[in-house]
Design an enzyme around this catalytic site. Structure first.
Site, PDB file in Angstrom:
ATOM      1  CG  ASP A   9      -1.644   1.291   1.460  1.00  0.00           C
ATOM      2  OD1 ASP A   9      -1.656   2.130   0.540  1.00  0.00           O
ATOM      3  OD2 ASP A   9      -2.223   1.467   2.550  1.00  0.00           O
ATOM      4  CE  LYS A  71      -1.765   7.016  -3.571  1.00  0.00           C
ATOM      5  NZ  LYS A  71      -2.304   6.100  -2.545  1.00  0.00           N
ATOM      6  CD  GLU A 150      -5.090   3.717  -2.681  1.00  0.00           C
ATOM      7  OE1 GLU A 150      -5.994   4.499  -2.334  1.00  0.00           O
ATOM      8  OE2 GLU A 150      -3.928   4.089  -2.947  1.00  0.00           O
ATOM      9  CG  ASP A 173      -9.248   5.019   1.807  1.00  0.00           C
ATOM     10  OD1 ASP A 173      -8.858   5.542   2.873  1.00  0.00           O
ATOM     11  OD2 ASP A 173      -8.463   4.520   0.981  1.00  0.00           O
TER      12      ASP A 173
END
Ligand code: AMP
Length: 584
Positions: A9, A71, A150, A173
């Site tokens: 992850d 990211k 994800e 999330d």
């Protein structure tokens, strides 16, 4: 483990790595015992690098050179300011440093090189961002065997791939820096993303910042004017208080000597805090509605809701999501670890370390071989969980015998002939005196129900292998039922026959042995002893004719006892003979 595939992850705030070990997906902890690594990189002026927690520790003294949330920049055109923030490196290179550190931890934990990985990306990442992630992996020396979404990883972690065709899952999330809501649908065994909505600038960090600035204002400070090191301290304390309020009703925000002289302290209640958070939570719920709308679904058409990301620990967040979807959310998994674990499960499926569906099967009927007298000798009893292994050593019943036939049987009956034969194999061995040969027989039943029978002449090590496909496990319920009820029905006769056969074998062995013993040592016995033995012998012979199992068993035991003294004397005599020449 041969060439394991790891699951990674690669998060905005935090990252983690895992592997399937002996069927279990697990995340690997670093030297400090931490399974979660901050996605942070510090690049010193001299070019030296620190990654993860070590990088974050530089925040206070050298915060400007700590790179976080890289990211957000993956696969994008960077403006000048953004380029400067990376100190001449590309987002891929920074991500590669993070991946490299995870790889190092895994190699250290597993004690072997890691070459392959599955890496997760947000569902909304476009192709360029996915390619950039893949390149980052390659720069870190990893072959990226798959990039997965994800939310898909989260659903896998929750085992939702077992829900069945067309089932729909909402994955909410909410992490430190980003929010995503994805709606997935299982189609032909794979999750498809029906809709995804989110906010790449919404997460727990906003809450930390909101609380920190509010508290600083109360202390009479101008946030904008605060030096970076001081801001970090206010934010770190804000995060601590925020997390504490997820489990307690009240918490004190305390910063002693925040500027070296002054201290600040204030109580915050959960109720107050929830009010502050309300607009922020409302934004995420608006995304849920948009996603449902895009997917043209009603909340009640969703079969499961799962929460991932550290910020879903906030009770008010959980309550809002449950209200939106009208169902209780599944929070059984660790919110920070779910995505990494899901990636690990996917990696395990690809490497074969984890089968998609492992059925804990059992043997429906006992498995064994036929032994002397036509008896069933069970090696693996019925209802044993497979895979399993069992074995025994057998010997020859006849002197000079050259081979042994192993008949593999299945069933619950005492006599071999009443069970089903699955196969047979002849094991040759060196001719030996009776009871001298040693034949090991091993049954190995693998998870696919394939029975491998290994028979080995222990003295030569020569093996015979018989493989029986599936029939050991694939038996219809009806036939199993029939076999079991027959065994119950015939329990008494079966048992009597076993007792009879065993006693008869013993009698046939004992009678000639007694005969031999008497010819050697009858003169050492009293008349009375001789008579007892004679009577016992006659009894055994009678019982053999009478076909009464228990009587024969008793008679054999009686004869055994009657000849005990004789047998002992013969042994003594033999010893004297052997040592006589050497003794005094
Ligand atoms: P993640 O990016 O999923 O690791 O989530 C990290 C975010 O979750 C950070 O903003 C944390 O402050 C937040 N977080 C972790 N634990 C809690 C908690 N108990 N209550 C509120 N927020 C939390």
């Amino acid at each position: 483990m041969n060439d394991p595939i790891v699951g990674i992850d690669l998060g905005t705030t935090n990252s983690a790595i895992g592997v399937v070990d002996s069927g279990f997906p697990l995340l690997l902890a670093d030297e400090e015992g931490k399974r979660i690594m901050p996605s942070a990189v510090w690049i010193g002026e001299d070019g030296s690098v620190e990654i993860g927690r070590k990088a974050l520790r530089r925040r206070g003294a050298d915060g400007a050179r700590v790179i976080t949330s890289v990211k957000r920049l993956m696969g994008r055109e960077l403006d000048t300011r953004e380029k400067q923030s990376l100190f001449g490196k590309s987002p891929e290179e920074i991500s590669a440093l993070i991946l490299g550190e995870l790889k190092r931890v895994a190699e250290w934990r597993l004690g072997q090189p890691i070459r392959k990985a599955v890496i997760t990306v947000p569902a909304y990442f476009h192709d360029g961002q996915r390619q950039a992630t893949k390149r980052a992996g390659e720069l870190a020396g990893l072959e990226v065997v798959r990039i997965i979404n994800e939310p898909t990883a989260a659903a896998l972690c929750y085992g939702l791939d077992q829900l069945g065709e067309r089932s729909r899952v909402a994955v909410y999330d909410l992490g430190g820096g980003t929010f995503d809501l994805s709606i997935l649908e299982m189609q032909e065994g794979v999750f498809q993303v029906l809709a995804t909505h989110g906010d790449t600038r919404l997460g727990g960090d906003d809450l930390d910042l909101a609380m920190a600035t509010a508290m600083a204002r109360r202390a009479g400070l101008d946030w904008q004017a605060l030096p970076q090191e001081q801001r970090v301290r206010w934010q770190v304390e804000a995060e601590r208080v925020k997390c504490a309020l997820s489990s307690s009703e009240r918490e004190t925000f305390a910063l002693p000597f925040y500027d070296g002289v002054n201290s600040f302290s204030a109580d915050v209640t959960r109720e107050q805090w929830q009010e502050w958070m309300q607009p922020w939570i409302a934004k995420t719920i608006a995304c849920c509605h948009k996603a449902l709308n895009d997917a043209q679904l009603l909340p009640q058409e969703i079969n499961a809701v799962v929460l991932v990301g550290g910020s879903t620990r906030i009770p008010a967040v959980r309550a809002a999501v449950e209200q939106c979807f009208g169902r209780v959310a599944d929070v059984s998994q660790h919110p920070d670890e779910a995505i990494a674990l899901g990636a690990t499960i996917q990696a395990g499926m690809l490497s074969g370390a984890m089968k998609q569906m492992v059925l804990l099967d059992v043997t429906p009927l006992s498995l064994g071989i036929e032994t002397l007298g036509g008896l069933m000798n069970v090696l693996i009893p019925r209802n044993t969980t497979i895979p399993c292994k069992a074995g025994e050593t057998f010997t020859n019943a006849v002197a000079g015998q050259k081979a042994m036939r192993i008949r593999v049987l299945q069933g619950e009956r005492e006599m071999a002939r009443d069970n089903w034969e699955l196969g047979q194999v002849d094991v040759p061995f060196e001719p030996a005196a009776k009871g001298q040969a040693r034949i090991g027989v091993q049954f190995r039943l693998d998870e696919n129900g394939i029975l491998e029978v290994l028979a080995r002449d222990v003295s030569t090590g020569i093996d015979r292998i018989l493989v029986i496909e599936n029939s050991a496990v694939d038996v219809s319920d009806e036939k199993v039922g029939q076999m079991v009820s027959e065994s119950v029905e015939h329990a008494f006769e079966d048992m009597a026959e076993r007792v009879w056969t065993e006693a008869k074998l013993k009698a046939e062995e004992l009678l000639p042995a007694v005969e031999g013993a008497l010819s050697i040592g009858s003169e050492w016995l009293s008349e009375e002893e001789l008579q007892t033995i004679e009577a016992a012998r006659a009894d055994v012979r009678h019982a053999l004719e009478g076909k009464e199992a228990h009587r024969l068993k008793q008679a054999v035991q009686e004869l055994d006892r009657a000849t005990e003294a004789l047998a002992a004397k013969i042994v003594e005599y033999a010893m004297e003979q052997a040592t006589g020449g050497l003794g005094s």
